[in-house]
Design a protein around this motif. Structure first.
Motif, short mmCIF file in Angstrom:
data_model
loop_
_atom_site.label_atom_id
_atom_site.label_comp_id
_atom_site.label_asym_id
_atom_site.label_seq_id
_atom_site.Cartn_x
_atom_site.Cartn_y
_atom_site.Cartn_z
N ASN A 1 -1.67 0.37 -5.26
CA ASN A 1 -2.41 -0.17 -4.13
C ASN A 1 -2.00 0.43 -2.79
OD1 ASN A 1 -2.84 -2.74 -2.08
ND2 ASN A 1 -4.47 -2.41 -3.58
N GLU A 2 -0.68 0.57 -2.57
CA GLU A 2 -0.28 1.10 -1.27
C GLU A 2 -0.66 2.57 -1.15
OE1 GLU A 2 3.94 0.07 -1.90
OE2 GLU A 2 4.39 2.04 -1.11
N LEU B 1 -3.37 3.90 -2.55
CA LEU B 1 -4.82 3.91 -2.32
C LEU B 1 -5.16 3.57 -0.88
CD1 LEU B 1 -6.16 2.20 -5.57
CD2 LEU B 1 -6.52 4.57 -4.85
N ARG B 2 -4.37 2.69 -0.29
CA ARG B 2 -4.67 2.26 1.09
C ARG B 2 -4.43 3.35 2.12
NH1 ARG B 2 -2.42 -3.76 1.06
NH2 ARG B 2 -0.57 -2.51 0.76
N GLU B 3 -3.77 4.44 1.69
CA GLU B 3 -3.59 5.56 2.63
C GLU B 3 -4.93 6.21 2.98
OE1 GLU B 3 -0.77 8.35 1.14
OE2 GLU B 3 0.84 6.87 1.06
N ARG B 4 -5.93 6.07 2.09
CA ARG B 4 -7.26 6.65 2.35
C ARG B 4 -8.32 5.56 2.11
NH1 ARG B 4 -7.30 12.38 0.97
NH2 ARG B 4 -5.22 13.13 1.44
N PRO B 5 -8.36 4.58 2.99
CA PRO B 5 -9.24 3.44 2.73
C PRO B 5 -10.70 3.82 2.56
CG PRO B 5 -8.30 3.35 4.95
CD PRO B 5 -7.61 4.45 4.24
N ASP C 1 -7.47 -1.62 -8.61
CA ASP C 1 -6.60 -0.45 -8.45
C ASP C 1 -6.91 0.60 -9.51
OD1 ASP C 1 -5.44 -1.70 -6.32
OD2 ASP C 1 -3.57 -2.22 -7.36
N TYR D 1 1.73 -6.45 -7.87
CA TYR D 1 0.97 -5.20 -7.84
C TYR D 1 1.48 -4.24 -8.92
CZ TYR D 1 -1.01 -6.28 -3.24
OH TYR D 1 -1.70 -6.83 -2.21
N GLN E 1 -6.67 -7.68 -8.82
CA GLN E 1 -6.12 -6.55 -8.08
C GLN E 1 -5.87 -5.36 -9.01
OE1 GLN E 1 -5.49 -6.66 -4.59
NE2 GLN E 1 -5.55 -4.49 -5.09
N GLN F 1 -11.35 6.12 -1.37
CA GLN F 1 -10.46 5.74 -2.47
C GLN F 1 -10.80 6.39 -3.80
OE1 GLN F 1 -9.45 1.65 -2.76
NE2 GLN F 1 -8.31 1.76 -0.88
#
Ligand SMILES: [Zn+2]
Length: 477
Positions: free
Chosen positions: A288-289, A291-295, A106, A40, A102, A298
């Protein structure tokens, strides 16, 4: 346009700001070193991607979108890739394809435009071999024990980019000592592959199959897509030595040219919460991690990250922090609130007030201060300023058209806020104040202000909250 407001860029090669004039205004050419695809991308990798995306947008604005060629490569042959593929028990192809995909997902959430060309190293092996053979033929490289090495003392002004003498570089660099090297500074252009590693038929009559060194990849891909001499070469400051120094050595010596690229641009280092980012410190943050906080959100959240990144001038070191993200979200929210008032089609446009800052060596903090001034005037009722704000923010790749009334708290968000407040109280009880502060900042970014009070009898801390939209619209009207 370029004449009236010359683009000034700091050139690492000359150590000063210079007026940028392209070799051919009909085809302005820029190369930026891209990712090695084995894991990543972290936020340090995101910095050059965002910085040079802003420069790409500016060049397209000045010279016309069809007159700029931006090449950002993918390194898909590398020792780190081989090691990771073996570790995971997957094929190299599988690992590199997955990681490249990926990476694209991102950075697209960060509002980054695709480059004109995105060459892959493994698709340019013939070009690399041709360069290597030219260097051996003209005496700048030699074959030894199935390796081909560039002979550094053969280039009189090696080290000009990093501005260091050979002696200083030898002392400073972790030079790999190998018995087959004529000089300790000599670097690998080609090396033999071990069994199971990717390999190609070798150049220069070497019987054993092998693979290219890292530096030659960029020289070959740049030449193929941009020619022997081009306008701008960019990357992170950590690439100046040895990577860019070696790219220059290979390309100039192969082609007999005084320069490889006329302008060399480098973005500064990135730290996380005031510390160097490293896996051992446990502060390694991937795009990536985050971004995943606000699925569900994004594009907006990626825009917040982009604004946080552009708040520091690209040549300065940047301190990546939760506080910086919260501030960026407050600013972006404030601007986005002017979107409807502005009543513009969501067409990005660069106007003179912002162009003046960008043309001054990509002064994004100056541009952001100007956007704040526009927002203030817009909040006082100026539709014209609201329009300037929105079109310029969109030009910078900021998603001010993505705002979804986040300051309006619905039931679901209410549950989320209460859950975060409980988590913060738990953190405080465990004396994890860093985490407690992080949660407070996270809520502040959503426009939620917390207030702690102590029960005088029990000493128990209770937390109340109120919605306080980051904007000061009411107060300034
Ligand atoms: Zn490179």
């Amino acid at each position: 346009m370029a004449e009236a407001h010359p683009l000034m860029l700091y050139n690492t090669l000359t150590r000063r700001k210079e007026a940028f004039r392209p070799i051919d205004p009909a085809n302005v050419r820029m190369y930026v070193c891209g990712p090695t695809v084995y894991d990543y991308a972290h936020i340090g990798n995101a910095r050059p991607v965002i910085v040079f995306d802003v420069l790409f947008r500016l060049l397209r604005h000045i010279y016309g979108a069809e007159h700029v060629t931006y090449v950002r490569n993918i390194t898909d042959v590398d020792d780190k890739i081989n090691a990771r593929a073996a570790e995971e028990g997957v094929s190299i192809r599988e690992l590199t394809e997955r990681t490249a995909k990926q990476f694209h997902e991102d950075i697209s959430a960060l509002g980054v435009l695709p480059p004109t060309v995105e060459p892959r190293a493994t698709e340019h092996i013939p070009e690399m071999k041709a360069l290597i053979e030219a260097l051996v033929a003209n005496g700048h490289a030699y074959v030894a024990e199935d390796h081909v090495l560039f002979h550094v003392p053969s280039m009189k002004d090696y080290g000009r980019l990093s501005n260091r003498s050979l002696e200083e570089m030898e002392a400073g660099a972790r030079v790999e000592v190998a018995p087959y090297k004529k000089d300790p500074m000599d670097f690998v252009l080609w090396k033999p592959s071990k069994a199971g590693e990717p390999s190609w038929p070798s150049p220069c009559g070497i019987a054993a199959p092998g693979r290219p060194g890292w530096h030659i990849e960029c020289s070959a891909m740049a030449e193929r897509h941009l020619g022997q001499v081009f306008d701008i070469h960019g990357g992170g400051i950590d690439l100046v030595f040895p990577h860019h120094e070696n790219e220059i050595a290979q390309s100039r010596c192969a082609h007999g040219m005084p320069v490889m690229a006329r302008f060399w641009l480098h973005n500064g280092f990135l730290q996380v919460e005031g510390e160097k980012m490293s896996k051992s410190l446990g502060n390694f943050v991937t795009i990536n991690e985050l971004l995943r906080e606000r699925p569900a959100d994004q594009k907006w959240w990626g825009g917040v990250m982009r604004l946080a990144m552009l708040s520091t001038h690209y040549r300065q070191p940047i301190n990546w922090s939760r506080k910086g993200l919260a501030e960026a979200e407050a600013a972006l929210t404030r601007w986005a609130k002017q979107y409807e008032f502005a009543e513009v089609a969501a067409e990005p446009q660069l106007t003179q007030r912002i162009a003046n800052h960008l043309c001054n060596d990509l002064n994004t903090p100056g541009a952001i201060a100007e956007l704040h001034a526009m927002a203030k005037a817009a909040e006082s009722g100026s539709k014209h300023e609201a329009q300037e704000l929105i079109v310029n923010a969109l030009f910078l790749g900021l998603p001010v058209d993505e705002y979804i009334a986040q300051h309006q708290i619905d039931d679901m968000q209410m549950a989320l806020v209460n859950e975060r407040i409980d988590a913060r109280l738990e953190a405080r009880k465990a004396k994890n104040f860093k985490e407690a502060d992080r949660i407070r900042d996270e809520l502040a970014a959503m426009g939620i202000a917390l207030k702690d009070s102590k029960d005088p009898k029990t000493g128990e801390i209770t937390t109340t909250w109120e919605v306080r939209a980051p904007s000061t619209t009411e107060a300034s009207r």
